[in-house]
Design a protein around this motif. Structure first.
Motif, PDB file in Angstrom:
ATOM      1  N   ARG A 130      49.556  47.846  11.820  1.00 43.77           N
ATOM      2  CA  ARG A 130      49.335  47.383  10.672  1.00 43.77           C
ATOM      3  C   ARG A 130      49.710  46.009  10.381  1.00 43.77           C
ATOM      4  NH1 ARG A 130      54.025  50.230   6.927  1.00 43.77           N
ATOM      5  NH2 ARG A 130      55.803  48.602   7.180  1.00 43.77           N
ATOM      6  N   ILE A 145      38.473  46.763  15.854  1.00 44.78           N
ATOM      7  CA  ILE A 145      39.584  47.060  15.073  1.00 44.78           C
ATOM      8  C   ILE A 145      39.288  47.771  13.660  1.00 44.78           C
ATOM      9  CG2 ILE A 145      39.715  44.800  13.874  1.00 44.78           C
ATOM     10  CD1 ILE A 145      43.132  45.173  13.897  1.00 44.78           C
ATOM     11  N   TYR A 150      45.529  49.941  10.586  1.00 40.83           N
ATOM     12  CA  TYR A 150      44.288  49.651  11.430  1.00 40.83           C
ATOM     13  C   TYR A 150      44.693  50.595  12.617  1.00 40.83           C
ATOM     14  CZ  TYR A 150      47.102  46.566  14.158  1.00 40.83           C
ATOM     15  OH  TYR A 150      48.199  46.014  14.955  1.00 40.83           O
ATOM     16  N   PHE A 166      39.873  49.380  10.363  1.00 40.02           N
ATOM     17  CA  PHE A 166      40.656  48.945   8.858  1.00 40.02           C
ATOM     18  C   PHE A 166      40.661  50.291   8.222  1.00 40.02           C
ATOM     19  CE2 PHE A 166      40.648  44.666  10.024  1.00 40.02           C
ATOM     20  CZ  PHE A 166      42.129  44.070   9.710  1.00 40.02           C
ATOM     21  N   THR A 167      41.882  51.001   8.188  1.00 35.86           N
ATOM     22  CA  THR A 167      41.779  52.464   7.736  1.00 35.86           C
ATOM     23  C   THR A 167      42.061  52.382   6.376  1.00 35.86           C
ATOM     24  OG1 THR A 167      43.969  52.883   8.415  1.00 35.86           O
ATOM     25  CG2 THR A 167      42.111  53.561   9.778  1.00 35.86           C
ATOM     26  N   VAL A 205      35.360  43.837  13.557  1.00 40.30           N
ATOM     27  CA  VAL A 205      35.891  44.849  12.294  1.00 40.30           C
ATOM     28  C   VAL A 205      35.117  46.066  11.997  1.00 40.30           C
ATOM     29  CG1 VAL A 205      36.513  44.788   9.901  1.00 40.30           C
ATOM     30  CG2 VAL A 205      37.206  42.845  11.429  1.00 40.30           C
TER      31      VAL A 205
END
Length: 90
Positions: free
Chosen positions: A11, A32, A25, A34-35, A67
């Motif tokens: 993170r 990457i 992430y 991002f969650t 991303v």
């Protein structure tokens, strides 16, 4: 206030007034994902989430990563900031 990558926790973090906002992430090769993004209630409405994502994306761009915005906040940021969208996965 600097955004820092905390790879051991997967993170990015931004600490303000003792509270830490995070952008979680996972890395998948040169991507990457991002969650989710969490901004503590005490920091909401101050632009902390935006500063967090701006700092995170600057670092991601510097690493040459793409991303994948699974997080709604990151997706909305990319829609609002087309200058940052060039690093988003198609």
């Amino acid at each position: 206030m600097a955004v820092r990558d905390n790879p051991s926790e997967n993170r990015f973090e931004l600490t303000v007034e003792g509270q830490t906002a995070i952008a979680a992430y996972r890395r998948e090769g040169d991507r990457i994902v991002f969650t989710h993004t969490i901004v503590p209630r005490e920091l909401e409405g101050q632009g902390i989430g935006t500063r967090l994502i701006e700092g995170a994306l600057a670092q991601v761009r510097g690493e040459g990563l793409t991303v994948v915005p699974q997080c709604a906040f990151v997706a909305a940021y990319l829609r609002k900031h087309p200058e940052a969208a060039e690093i988003a996965a198609a």
